[in-house]
Motif scaffolding. Structure first.
Motif, PDB file in Angstrom:
ATOM      1  N   THR A 377       0.845  -1.196   0.000  1.00  0.00           N
ATOM      2  CA  THR A 377       0.000   0.000   0.000  1.00  0.00           C
ATOM      3  C   THR A 377       0.882   1.248   0.000  1.00  0.00           C
ATOM      4  N   ARG A 378       0.294   2.340  -0.465  1.00  0.00           N
ATOM      5  CA  ARG A 378       1.042   3.605  -0.499  1.00  0.00           C
ATOM      6  C   ARG A 378       1.444   4.027   0.912  1.00  0.00           C
ATOM      7  N   TYR A 379       0.557   3.799   1.870  1.00  0.00           N
ATOM      8  CA  TYR A 379       0.876   4.147   3.256  1.00  0.00           C
ATOM      9  C   TYR A 379       2.098   3.370   3.742  1.00  0.00           C
ATOM     10  N   GLY A 380       2.100   2.059   3.503  1.00  0.00           N
ATOM     11  CA  GLY A 380       3.221   1.242   3.935  1.00  0.00           C
ATOM     12  C   GLY A 380       4.519   1.628   3.252  1.00  0.00           C
ATOM     13  N   GLN A 381       4.441   1.941   1.955  1.00  0.00           N
ATOM     14  CA  GLN A 381       5.642   2.327   1.222  1.00  0.00           C
ATOM     15  C   GLN A 381       6.201   3.648   1.736  1.00  0.00           C
ATOM     16  N   LEU A 484      12.260  14.507   5.958  1.00  0.00           N
ATOM     17  CA  LEU A 484      11.417  13.648   6.779  1.00  0.00           C
ATOM     18  C   LEU A 484      10.059  14.288   7.034  1.00  0.00           C
ATOM     19  N   LEU A 485      10.043  15.587   7.244  1.00  0.00           N
ATOM     20  CA  LEU A 485       8.792  16.285   7.469  1.00  0.00           C
ATOM     21  C   LEU A 485       7.897  16.218   6.240  1.00  0.00           C
ATOM     22  N   ALA A 486       8.499  16.302   5.055  1.00  0.00           N
ATOM     23  CA  ALA A 486       7.707  16.211   3.821  1.00  0.00           C
ATOM     24  C   ALA A 486       7.059  14.829   3.699  1.00  0.00           C
ATOM     25  N   VAL A 487       7.819  13.781   4.006  1.00  0.00           N
ATOM     26  CA  VAL A 487       7.269  12.425   3.943  1.00  0.00           C
ATOM     27  C   VAL A 487       6.175  12.245   4.990  1.00  0.00           C
ATOM     28  N   THR A 488       6.402  12.785   6.187  1.00  0.00           N
ATOM     29  CA  THR A 488       5.393  12.689   7.240  1.00  0.00           C
ATOM     30  C   THR A 488       4.117  13.399   6.838  1.00  0.00           C
ATOM     31  N   THR A 489       4.248  14.550   6.186  1.00  0.00           N
ATOM     32  CA  THR A 489       3.081  15.285   5.719  1.00  0.00           C
ATOM     33  C   THR A 489       2.293  14.448   4.712  1.00  0.00           C
ATOM     34  N   ALA A 490       3.006  13.763   3.813  1.00  0.00           N
ATOM     35  CA  ALA A 490       2.320  12.889   2.854  1.00  0.00           C
ATOM     36  C   ALA A 490       1.615  11.744   3.568  1.00  0.00           C
ATOM     37  N   LEU A 491       2.224  11.224   4.627  1.00  0.00           N
ATOM     38  CA  LEU A 491       1.604  10.136   5.377  1.00  0.00           C
ATOM     39  C   LEU A 491       0.286  10.563   6.002  1.00  0.00           C
ATOM     40  N   GLU A 495      -4.319   7.077   3.342  1.00  0.00           N
ATOM     41  CA  GLU A 495      -5.111   6.119   4.104  1.00  0.00           C
ATOM     42  C   GLU A 495      -4.223   4.988   4.617  1.00  0.00           C
ATOM     43  N   PRO A 496      -4.325   4.638   5.924  1.00  0.00           N
ATOM     44  CA  PRO A 496      -3.475   3.595   6.497  1.00  0.00           C
ATOM     45  C   PRO A 496      -3.649   2.256   5.797  1.00  0.00           C
ATOM     46  N   GLY A 497      -2.599   1.454   5.835  1.00  0.00           N
ATOM     47  CA  GLY A 497      -2.601   0.182   5.135  1.00  0.00           C
ATOM     48  C   GLY A 497      -3.694  -0.771   5.586  1.00  0.00           C
TER      49      GLY A 497
END
Length: 631
Positions: A377-381, A484-491, A495-497
């Motif tokens: 899933t996108r969330y997991g990746q 890391l903040l950018a990736v966290t913002t995307a997370l 939607e969670p896996g």
């Protein structure tokens, strides 16, 4: 924090464990969003007569407001009565007007999931036969635009303010009571309170616009604000503001009456302040847990206290680290940072790390749930990308920790000597002024000597190789932290896996049930053209999947399930066992992400290969296929 191999190795191991806890549970701001798992009529269905209502089923309970569920006719006019209600469990329905004409109708929904996040989407069904429609569903995204951007910033600023406020105050009480009189530490803690208060007020004002209209002007709509105050999130934000008023009183005592007491009196007052501050900190942390991801989904009774512990541990560690760094750089010579305070902070950090590991592992299991969700899933990746970044950050932080340990020894060892030098300079200036009787000249000399002393200390600090090394490592930390903040913002917007897999399973079950009763064949085929925005899923519905004429619907969706348009889509049927085909079909575009073709002729029964050619740009194209039994 002595510069020996064993303590350094232990520190590195602890930091890596903490990183694992923060990473696996660090998606805490990305909660278990609700997902649409079923509908009646279902997506793409063609019904003989107009239904009395349209019902939607979600993966968890959602909150409805005015116009949360809308049904639009081919001209974009409302076909529903506006009376949306919960009919059973997680199923919600809106009644339709009677006597609706034939054509393609669009069902649009915008609701708020139990974890406070707005969820929106749309799909189409047809009465009698499909038709063209003027309704576009591509831009129906809740929580987006300028309001969504500001709301996201407000959430992270509020977290940062809480960490600085709670962690800085805990550092003073638990590690360095004398720090209550240091102006730099006072400013740090007060800035955390101001930041959290301002962010909370901003979130309260933006909440209505964020979950509904998306218009920035509605932030000051008093009627909308009144509706927000009646929601779970509104109540949590108001509770946080009330607790922040109590926190202001706590700060006033900590940096007022407490700071002026001697050491014996401070020990007596510490227990009361620690107890009161802990109650306030737990309450503020609970204002997140009671309104967001921990309050919904799996095991909320366990998840909410775990979420509170996780946030408090982050505050104690990172907020305390911020206070430690401020103390190292800004503490005056009259109040040097003692080595004992550094050792006490190491003990607090150790306890925080253990708490982070335990709570983080639980949160990761709750949010992801399976290895397939972690990798598929996108969330997991995104979570794996975050893991890699934080491991890198931990490595750099360990280097900073080594430099900091050496710098502490330098500062603590040299503070007493510098203090004696300043006292000697003051005594000399005082004796000279007494002999000359010129008080103004004495004051001027004292200021000059103080300036010279300050300049000398600055040169000594700048020449210190430990300080130079710390500067370089902290700069590297900052660079990694930005990514890391950018990736966290995307997370946070993904939607969670666990929810993705549950929604897919429910949708597959619904499709199978529909196919068993109607004879419809539904195929979901992932594609990747390799270009920008080239990934997605194409869904083929063939009804009634028998020899002769068939109705075919083609839906193109992004990986997150949202419909989107592409320049071209073509379908071809091949029966390899009989050397029949390929039989090309070019469907007509109906609406965003939806194509349809009537009278698709299947000449004989068999296992047909259905190939779909998807073109996402002038040069990016791919053909994907799947087999299905027809007839």
């Amino acid at each position: 924090m002595t510069p020996t191999i064993a303590p350094r190795f232990r520190s590195l191991v602890l930091l890596l464990l903490a990183a694992a806890g923060l990473l696996l549970g660090g998606a805490g701001t990305a909660s278990a969003h609700a997902a649409l798992t079923g509908s009646d009529p279902r997506q793409g269905a063609v019904v003989d007569k107009a239904p009395a209502q349209v019902s939607l089923t979600f993966s968890e309970a959602v909150s409805l407001s005015d116009d949360s569920l809308q049904v639009l006719d081919p001209q974009g006019e409302r076909a529903d009565t506006g009376e949306a209600d919960n009919v059973s469990g997680t199923t919600y329905a809106v009644k339709l007007h009677s006597g609706l004409p034939d054509g393609t109708y669009t069902v649009a929904y915008q609701v708020v999931s139990a974890d406070s996040h707005p969820i929106s989407g749309a799909y189409t069904f047809s009465i009698g036969a499909p038709s063209s429609t003027s309704v576009s569903v591509a831009d129906r995204t809740a929580g987006g635009g300028v309001v969504g951007w500001l709301y996201g910033i407000g959430r992270y600023v509020s977290y940062a303010g809480f960490i600085v406020l709670a962690g800085g105050a805990a550092f003073v009480l638990a590690c360095w009571p004398r720090g209550a009189g240091v102006r730099a530490v006072q400013r740090l803690v007060v800035s955390g309170w101001v930041t959290l208060t301002a962010a909370t007020l901003g979130l309260l004002l933006l909440r209505g616009a964020y979950t509904r209209s998306g218009s920035l002007g509605d932030a000051f709509d008093l009627d909308l604000l009144g509706q927000v105050l009646q929601t779970k999130t509104g109540a949590a934000l108001v509770s946080r503001l009330l607790l922040l008023a109590a926190a202001a009183l706590f700060i006033a005592v900590l940096f007022g009456a407490y700071e002026k007491r001697d050491d014996d009196e401070k020990r007596d007052l510490t227990f009361g302040l620690a107890l009161g501050g802990s109650v306030v900190a737990v309450g503020i942390a609970a204002s997140w847990a009671m309104a967001e991801h921990a309050s919904s989904g799996l095991q909320p009774g366990i998840a909410m206290p775990v979420d509170v512990l996780h946030l408090l541990a982050v505050a104690a560690w990172l907020g305390g680290l911020a206070a430690l760094l401020v103390s190292l750089y800004r503490a005056p010579a009259q109040t040097p940072l003692e080595a004992a305070a550094v050792r006490r902070f190491s003990q607090v950090a150790f306890g925080s790390v253990i708490t982070l590991v335990v709570t983080g592992l639980y949160q990761s299991w709750r949010q992801v749930g399976s290895w397939s969700a972690l990798t598929g899933t996108r969330y997991g990746q995104l979570l794996l990308v975050k893991v890699a970044l934080v491991v890198l950050l931990v490595g750099v932080a360990w280097i900073s920790r080594r430099w900091t340990g050496q710098l502490v020894d330098t500062v603590v060892a040299g503070a007493a000597g510098r203090k004696r030098e300043r006292e000697g300079a003051k005594a000399t200036a005082s004796s000279r002024s007494a002999g000359s009787g010129d008080s103004k000249r004495a004051a001027q000399l004292a200021r000059q000597r103080a300036a010279v002393d300050t300049a000398r200390q600055k040169r000594e600090r700048d020449a210190d190789p430990h300080r130079f090394g710390l500067r370089r490592s902290v700069l590297a930390e900052a660079g990694v932290a930005v990514v890391l903040l950018a990736v966290t913002t995307a997370l946070t917007s993904t939607e969670p896996g666990r929810t993705v897999e549950e929604a897919e399973a429910a949708a597959a079950s619904s499709s199978s049930a529909a196919a068993s009763t109607t004879g419809v064949v539904t195929l979901d085929i992932p594609f990747d053209t390799g270009g920008s925005d080239g990934k997605g899923v194409v869904r083929i519905d063939i009804d009634p999947a028998r020899v002769g004429g068939n109705e075919m619907h083609v839906y193109v969706q992004r990986p997150n399930g949202r419909a989107f348009d592409i320049p071209e889509v073509k379908v071809a049927f091949t029966l390899k066992a009989k050397n029949v085909g390929p039989l090309p079909v070019v469907p007509d575009h109906i609406t965003t992400g939806h194509w349809s073709a009537s009278g698709v002729q299947i000449p004989m029964a068999g296992e047909w290969e259905i190939a779909v050619t998807v073109r996402t740009s002038d040069i990016d194209q791919v053909t994907v296929s799947k087999n299905a039994q027809i007839g």
